[in-house]
Design a protein around this motif. Structure first.
Motif, short mmCIF file in Angstrom:
data_model
loop_
_atom_site.label_atom_id
_atom_site.label_comp_id
_atom_site.label_asym_id
_atom_site.label_seq_id
_atom_site.Cartn_x
_atom_site.Cartn_y
_atom_site.Cartn_z
N LEU A 119 0.82 -1.21 0.00
CA LEU A 119 0.00 0.00 0.00
C LEU A 119 0.86 1.26 0.00
O LEU A 119 1.85 1.36 0.72
CB LEU A 119 -0.95 0.01 1.19
N LEU A 120 0.44 2.23 -0.81
CA LEU A 120 1.17 3.49 -0.98
C LEU A 120 0.47 4.67 -0.35
O LEU A 120 1.12 5.66 0.00
CB LEU A 120 1.37 3.77 -2.47
N VAL A 121 -0.86 4.61 -0.23
CA VAL A 121 -1.62 5.76 0.26
C VAL A 121 -2.88 5.29 0.98
O VAL A 121 -3.44 4.23 0.67
CB VAL A 121 -2.00 6.71 -0.91
N GLU A 122 -3.28 6.08 1.96
CA GLU A 122 -4.54 5.86 2.68
C GLU A 122 -5.22 7.23 2.79
O GLU A 122 -4.56 8.23 3.07
CB GLU A 122 -4.29 5.27 4.05
N ILE A 123 -6.53 7.26 2.55
CA ILE A 123 -7.29 8.51 2.54
C ILE A 123 -8.44 8.42 3.52
O ILE A 123 -9.22 7.49 3.48
CB ILE A 123 -7.88 8.78 1.13
N ARG A 124 -8.53 9.42 4.40
CA ARG A 124 -9.69 9.54 5.28
C ARG A 124 -10.30 10.91 5.06
O ARG A 124 -9.63 11.82 4.58
CB ARG A 124 -9.33 9.30 6.75
N ALA A 125 -11.58 11.04 5.38
CA ALA A 125 -12.28 12.29 5.11
C ALA A 125 -13.35 12.55 6.16
O ALA A 125 -13.84 11.62 6.80
CB ALA A 125 -12.93 12.24 3.73
N VAL A 126 -13.67 13.82 6.31
CA VAL A 126 -14.80 14.25 7.11
C VAL A 126 -15.70 15.06 6.18
O VAL A 126 -15.22 15.92 5.43
CB VAL A 126 -14.36 15.11 8.31
N ALA A 127 -16.98 14.76 6.21
CA ALA A 127 -17.94 15.46 5.34
C ALA A 127 -19.13 15.94 6.16
O ALA A 127 -19.48 15.33 7.17
CB ALA A 127 -18.41 14.55 4.21
N VAL A 128 -19.74 17.00 5.68
CA VAL A 128 -20.99 17.51 6.26
C VAL A 128 -22.04 17.43 5.16
O VAL A 128 -21.91 18.07 4.11
CB VAL A 128 -20.83 18.95 6.78
N VAL A 129 -23.06 16.60 5.39
CA VAL A 129 -24.08 16.33 4.39
C VAL A 129 -24.73 17.62 3.89
O VAL A 129 -25.18 18.44 4.68
CB VAL A 129 -25.15 15.38 4.97
N GLY A 130 -24.71 17.79 2.58
CA GLY A 130 -25.38 18.92 1.95
C GLY A 130 -24.58 20.21 1.88
O GLY A 130 -25.00 21.13 1.20
N CYS A 131 -23.43 20.27 2.53
CA CYS A 131 -22.70 21.55 2.51
C CYS A 131 -22.09 21.86 1.17
O CYS A 131 -21.83 23.03 0.86
CB CYS A 131 -21.65 21.61 3.63
N GLY A 132 -21.87 20.84 0.34
CA GLY A 132 -21.32 21.07 -0.99
C GLY A 132 -22.28 21.78 -1.93
O GLY A 132 -21.89 22.30 -2.97
N ASP A 133 -23.56 21.82 -1.53
CA ASP A 133 -24.56 22.52 -2.34
C ASP A 133 -24.57 24.02 -2.08
O ASP A 133 -25.14 24.78 -2.84
CB ASP A 133 -25.95 21.96 -2.04
N HIS A 134 -23.94 24.43 -1.00
CA HIS A 134 -23.93 25.85 -0.58
C HIS A 134 -22.52 26.21 -0.20
O HIS A 134 -22.11 26.03 0.95
CB HIS A 134 -24.86 26.07 0.61
N VAL A 135 -21.72 26.68 -1.17
CA VAL A 135 -20.31 26.92 -0.91
C VAL A 135 -19.92 28.37 -1.16
O VAL A 135 -20.51 29.06 -1.98
CB VAL A 135 -19.41 26.00 -1.77
N ASP A 136 -18.93 28.79 -0.40
CA ASP A 136 -18.30 30.09 -0.59
C ASP A 136 -16.85 29.78 -0.91
O ASP A 136 -16.11 29.31 -0.04
CB ASP A 136 -18.41 30.92 0.70
N GLY A 137 -16.44 29.99 -2.13
CA GLY A 137 -15.11 29.62 -2.58
C GLY A 137 -14.02 30.58 -2.20
O GLY A 137 -12.89 30.43 -2.62
N SER A 138 -14.30 31.55 -1.38
CA SER A 138 -13.26 32.53 -1.04
C SER A 138 -12.30 32.02 -0.01
O SER A 138 -12.49 31.04 0.64
CB SER A 138 -13.87 33.82 -0.56
#
Length: 138
Positions: A119-138
């Motif tokens: 194995l070369l890489v392992e990825i973990r993540a934290v997400a908040v349901v629905g927040c990707g629909d309302h983003v501020d890219g600044s």
């Protein structure tokens, strides 16, 4: 508030055998366990960073979707690399295929080893349901 284990098919056997969930959801937050570049149908690691990173991101995607979210809902990404400097360009190219702007927080950590020597890489993540629909890219 309730806690729910998230184990998309065919990862239920990992829950039974190794006693961990692919993800855990509490409220609108989902914590995705470390995903690696293993083909879960054969339980064999893929060959090379590109293939392993794609399988790991597909594992993250599957866990999030089973929990009611998507990649766009990731707020924090943590990656563990056995060759942090040598594989970062290849990993970043694959990451950019899966993670779009506005980008989440990201911590990349160099490690001596992961669960299997291949194995070369392992990825973990934290997400908040629905927040990707309302983003501020600044």
């Amino acid at each position: 508030m309730t806690r729910r284990s998230v184990n998309p098919p065919p990862t239920g056997m990992l829950y039974d055998r190794l006693h961990f969930s692919q993800a855990t959801r509490v409220g609108d937050t989902i914590w995705v366990s470390g995903q690696v570049g293993i083909d879960v149908s054969t339980m064999t690691p893929a060959d090379g960073m590109d293939a392993q990173a794609r399988l790991a991101f597909e594992g993250v995607r599957a866990a999030l979707e089973a929990g009611g979210a998507g990649l766009q809902d990731i707020v924090e990404l943590t990656t563990f690399h056995t060759d942090l400097r040598g594989d970062m360009d290849a990993f970043s190219r694959v990451k950019d295929e899966y993670i779009a702007a506005p980008y989440p927080s990201w911590t990349a950590v160099g490690v001596e080893q992961l669960a299997l020597p291949e194995l070369l890489v392992e990825i973990r993540a934290v997400a908040v349901v629905g927040c990707g629909d309302h983003v501020d890219g600044s």
